[in-house]
Design a protein around this motif. Structure first.
Motif, PDB file in Angstrom:
ATOM      1  N   ALA A  14       0.844  -1.191   0.000  1.00  0.00           N
ATOM      2  CA  ALA A  14       0.000   0.000   0.000  1.00  0.00           C
ATOM      3  C   ALA A  14       0.884   1.248   0.000  1.00  0.00           C
ATOM      4  O   ALA A  14       1.896   1.316   0.694  1.00  0.00           O
ATOM      5  N   GLY A  15       0.476   2.207  -0.834  1.00  0.00           N
ATOM      6  CA  GLY A  15       1.256   3.426  -0.998  1.00  0.00           C
ATOM      7  C   GLY A  15       2.231   3.366  -2.155  1.00  0.00           C
ATOM      8  O   GLY A  15       2.794   4.395  -2.543  1.00  0.00           O
ATOM      9  N   SER A  62     -12.675   6.823  -7.920  1.00  0.00           N
ATOM     10  CA  SER A  62     -11.677   6.127  -7.098  1.00  0.00           C
ATOM     11  C   SER A  62     -10.266   6.286  -7.651  1.00  0.00           C
ATOM     12  O   SER A  62      -9.288   6.083  -6.929  1.00  0.00           O
ATOM     13  N   ARG A  66      -4.877   9.822  -8.411  1.00  0.00           N
ATOM     14  CA  ARG A  66      -3.875   8.786  -8.135  1.00  0.00           C
ATOM     15  C   ARG A  66      -3.412   8.064  -9.397  1.00  0.00           C
ATOM     16  O   ARG A  66      -2.254   7.653  -9.488  1.00  0.00           O
ATOM     17  N   SER A  84       0.055   5.745  -5.169  1.00  0.00           N
ATOM     18  CA  SER A  84      -0.664   5.731  -3.885  1.00  0.00           C
ATOM     19  C   SER A  84      -1.676   4.598  -3.842  1.00  0.00           C
ATOM     20  O   SER A  84      -2.845   4.795  -3.480  1.00  0.00           O
ATOM     21  N   LYS A  86      -3.940   1.465  -2.924  1.00  0.00           N
ATOM     22  CA  LYS A  86      -4.640   1.049  -1.714  1.00  0.00           C
ATOM     23  C   LYS A  86      -5.041  -0.411  -1.838  1.00  0.00           C
ATOM     24  O   LYS A  86      -5.131  -0.957  -2.939  1.00  0.00           O
ATOM     25  N   ARG A  87      -5.337  -1.031  -0.716  1.00  0.00           N
ATOM     26  CA  ARG A  87      -5.752  -2.428  -0.741  1.00  0.00           C
ATOM     27  C   ARG A  87      -6.969  -2.617  -1.625  1.00  0.00           C
ATOM     28  O   ARG A  87      -7.103  -3.621  -2.320  1.00  0.00           O
ATOM     29  N   GLU A  88      -7.863  -1.636  -1.626  1.00  0.00           N
ATOM     30  CA  GLU A  88      -9.089  -1.764  -2.412  1.00  0.00           C
ATOM     31  C   GLU A  88      -8.846  -1.644  -3.911  1.00  0.00           C
ATOM     32  O   GLU A  88      -9.775  -1.830  -4.705  1.00  0.00           O
ATOM     33  N   ASP A  89      -7.608  -1.358  -4.311  1.00  0.00           N
ATOM     34  CA  ASP A  89      -7.278  -1.370  -5.743  1.00  0.00           C
ATOM     35  C   ASP A  89      -6.956  -2.779  -6.229  1.00  0.00           C
ATOM     36  O   ASP A  89      -6.776  -2.997  -7.430  1.00  0.00           O
ATOM     37  N   SER A 124      -1.203  -4.676   2.662  1.00  0.00           N
ATOM     38  CA  SER A 124      -1.111  -3.631   3.690  1.00  0.00           C
ATOM     39  C   SER A 124       0.205  -3.710   4.429  1.00  0.00           C
ATOM     40  O   SER A 124       0.954  -4.663   4.295  1.00  0.00           O
TER      41      SER A 124
END
Length: 124
Positions: A14-15, A62, A66, A84, A86-89, A124
């Motif tokens: 993440a990130g 979303s 980014r 950037s 995220k886990r939801e990506d 994460s």
């Protein structure tokens, strides 16, 4: 026939960032819109970003701020720079193009073509 080959997926924290590429090849007369979609497990496929031939772009909420979609018309290639993350990506990312292809001397009507997908996993 037109083939789409995607690359650039993988595992990232993440990130972090990833850059996806999709190259179209075959009997291509012209490619109009190019886009990236994604499908997470148990979810419907959704649009991430779209770019027209002249470079106009459209992003899912979303992805705004980014992700950046770009294309190289000379190489029939579309890119998706993802920052950037995220886990939801996490999802399978699919390339889609609207292509005008030729069959011999005949120019066929535009049609949508999908790539095979590339997995993006954000930890994460």
């Amino acid at each position: 026939q037109v083939q789409l080959v995607e690359s650039g997926g993988g595992l990232v924290q993440a990130g972090g960032s990833l850059r996806l590429s999709c190259v179209a090849s075959g009997s291509i007369f012209r490619i109009n819109d190019m886009g990236w979609y994604r499908q997470a497990p148990g979810q419907q496929r959704e649009l991430v970003a779209l770019i027209t031939r002249d470079g106009s772009t459209n992003y899912a909420d979303s992805a705004k701020g980014r992700f950046t979609i770009s294309r190289d018309n000379a190489k029939n290639t579309v890119f998706l720079q993802m920052n950037s993350l995220k886990r939801e990506d996490t999802a399978v990312y699919y390339c889609n193009v609207e292509a005008i292809v030729t069959k011999g001397v005949i120019v066929l009507p535009p049609r949508g073509i999908w790539g095979q997908g590339t997995q993006v996993t954000v930890s994460s």
